[in-house]
Motif scaffolding. Sequence first.
Motif, PDB file in Angstrom:
ATOM      1  N   TYR A   1       0.857  -1.180   0.000  1.00 39.00           N
ATOM      2  CA  TYR A   1       0.000   0.000   0.000  1.00 39.00           C
ATOM      3  C   TYR A   1       0.890   1.226   0.000  1.00 39.00           C
ATOM      4  O   TYR A   1       1.940   1.239   0.662  1.00 39.00           O
ATOM      5  CB  TYR A   1      -0.895   0.031   1.241  1.00 39.00           C
ATOM      6  CG  TYR A   1      -1.470   1.399   1.519  1.00 39.00           C
ATOM      7  CD1 TYR A   1      -0.823   2.275   2.384  1.00 39.00           C
ATOM      8  CD2 TYR A   1      -2.634   1.826   0.894  1.00 39.00           C
ATOM      9  CE1 TYR A   1      -1.318   3.545   2.621  1.00 39.00           C
ATOM     10  CE2 TYR A   1      -3.144   3.094   1.132  1.00 39.00           C
ATOM     11  CZ  TYR A   1      -2.479   3.941   1.991  1.00 39.00           C
ATOM     12  OH  TYR A   1      -2.985   5.195   2.214  1.00 39.00           O
TER      13      TYR A   1
ATOM     14  N   THR B   1      -1.658  -9.613   6.464  1.00 40.13           N
ATOM     15  CA  THR B   1      -2.966  -9.057   6.138  1.00 40.13           C
ATOM     16  C   THR B   1      -3.114  -8.962   4.624  1.00 40.13           C
ATOM     17  O   THR B   1      -2.127  -8.809   3.905  1.00 40.13           O
ATOM     18  CB  THR B   1      -3.160  -7.663   6.767  1.00 40.13           C
ATOM     19  OG1 THR B   1      -4.450  -7.153   6.367  1.00 40.13           O
ATOM     20  CG2 THR B   1      -2.104  -6.692   6.267  1.00 40.13           C
TER      21      THR B   1
ATOM     22  N   VAL C   1      -5.103  -6.676   3.404  1.00 41.59           N
ATOM     23  CA  VAL C   1      -5.461  -5.275   3.197  1.00 41.59           C
ATOM     24  C   VAL C   1      -4.522  -4.374   3.981  1.00 41.59           C
ATOM     25  O   VAL C   1      -4.943  -3.712   4.942  1.00 41.59           O
ATOM     26  CB  VAL C   1      -6.939  -4.996   3.556  1.00 41.59           C
ATOM     27  CG1 VAL C   1      -7.862  -5.490   2.467  1.00 41.59           C
ATOM     28  CG2 VAL C   1      -7.314  -5.640   4.892  1.00 41.59           C
TER      29      VAL C   1
ATOM     30  N   THR D   1      -5.665  -0.773   4.881  1.00 41.68           N
ATOM     31  CA  THR D   1      -6.568  -0.543   6.017  1.00 41.68           C
ATOM     32  C   THR D   1      -5.768  -0.334   7.296  1.00 41.68           C
ATOM     33  O   THR D   1      -6.067   0.559   8.097  1.00 41.68           O
ATOM     34  CB  THR D   1      -7.527  -1.731   6.184  1.00 41.68           C
ATOM     35  OG1 THR D   1      -8.312  -1.865   4.991  1.00 41.68           O
ATOM     36  CG2 THR D   1      -8.454  -1.506   7.371  1.00 41.68           C
ATOM     37  N   LEU D   2      -4.739  -1.141   7.470  1.00 36.72           N
ATOM     38  CA  LEU D   2      -3.887  -0.965   8.647  1.00 36.72           C
ATOM     39  C   LEU D   2      -3.108   0.335   8.557  1.00 36.72           C
ATOM     40  O   LEU D   2      -2.957   1.053   9.547  1.00 36.72           O
ATOM     41  CB  LEU D   2      -2.920  -2.141   8.769  1.00 36.72           C
ATOM     42  CG  LEU D   2      -3.520  -3.486   9.178  1.00 36.72           C
ATOM     43  CD1 LEU D   2      -2.441  -4.554   9.161  1.00 36.72           C
ATOM     44  CD2 LEU D   2      -4.154  -3.400  10.546  1.00 36.72           C
ATOM     45  N   CYS D   3      -2.613   0.634   7.371  1.00 31.12           N
ATOM     46  CA  CYS D   3      -1.794   1.831   7.193  1.00 31.12           C
ATOM     47  C   CYS D   3      -2.573   3.099   7.543  1.00 31.12           C
ATOM     48  O   CYS D   3      -1.981   4.076   7.980  1.00 31.12           O
ATOM     49  CB  CYS D   3      -1.297   1.891   5.741  1.00 31.12           C
ATOM     50  SG  CYS D   3       0.473   2.159   5.572  1.00 31.12           S
ATOM     51  N   ALA D   4      -3.870   3.064   7.311  1.00 31.10           N
ATOM     52  CA  ALA D   4      -4.691   4.242   7.591  1.00 31.10           C
ATOM     53  C   ALA D   4      -4.934   4.435   9.080  1.00 31.10           C
ATOM     54  O   ALA D   4      -5.451   5.487   9.494  1.00 31.10           O
ATOM     55  CB  ALA D   4      -6.037   4.119   6.873  1.00 31.10           C
ATOM     56  N   ASN D   5      -4.537   3.460   9.880  1.00 26.16           N
ATOM     57  CA  ASN D   5      -4.773   3.512  11.315  1.00 26.16           C
ATOM     58  C   ASN D   5      -3.503   3.151  12.062  1.00 26.16           C
ATOM     59  O   ASN D   5      -3.301   1.993  12.448  1.00 26.16           O
ATOM     60  CB  ASN D   5      -5.903   2.562  11.693  1.00 26.16           C
ATOM     61  CG  ASN D   5      -6.326   2.713  13.136  1.00 26.16           C
ATOM     62  OD1 ASN D   5      -5.886   3.624  13.826  1.00 26.16           O
ATOM     63  ND2 ASN D   5      -7.154   1.800  13.595  1.00 26.16           N
TER      64      ASN D   5
ATOM     65  N   SER E   1      -3.074   0.716  14.979  1.00 25.25           N
ATOM     66  CA  SER E   1      -3.176  -0.740  14.796  1.00 25.25           C
ATOM     67  C   SER E   1      -1.843  -1.437  14.987  1.00 25.25           C
ATOM     68  O   SER E   1      -1.802  -2.641  15.251  1.00 25.25           O
ATOM     69  CB  SER E   1      -3.709  -1.059  13.392  1.00 25.25           C
ATOM     70  OG  SER E   1      -4.997  -0.533  13.188  1.00 25.25           O
TER      71      SER E   1
END
Length: 128
Positions: free
Chosen positions: A58, A102, A104, A107-111, A114
């Motif tokens: 990502y 993962t 995705v 999705t983790l990168c955006a948070n 996490s």
Amino acid sequence: VQLQASGGGLVQAGGSLRLSCAASVSNFHTLTIGWFRQAPGKEREGVSCFSNSGGRQYYLDSVKGRFTISTDNAKKTVYLTMNSLKPEDTAVYFCAAYPRRTVVPGTLCANPSSFNYWGQGTQVTVSS
């Protein structure tokens, strides 16, 4: 998990840097690794994340085509190669690890919260 980031520095706009993140962990191949950055007065943002076992990557839109994340599993090291650097890339860069693979990584990168494990930051300064 211990993470050691290095490779930051001062570079002129248009230049390149390669950041390294060395992990002290036995299950490196199962991790999701992220590079994050935080500029003064701004929130920490995910720049690039990579799920080692799945190979999924990502990238933040503003770095696509300029930054590349890669790994050397033998060295348990993740790299962030940054080309065509811009002054707006100036920030403290951190590497972080999420203990599972993962499908995705975005999705983790955006948070950032996490991610369980964080290395110390390395300063990247791009002069105009």
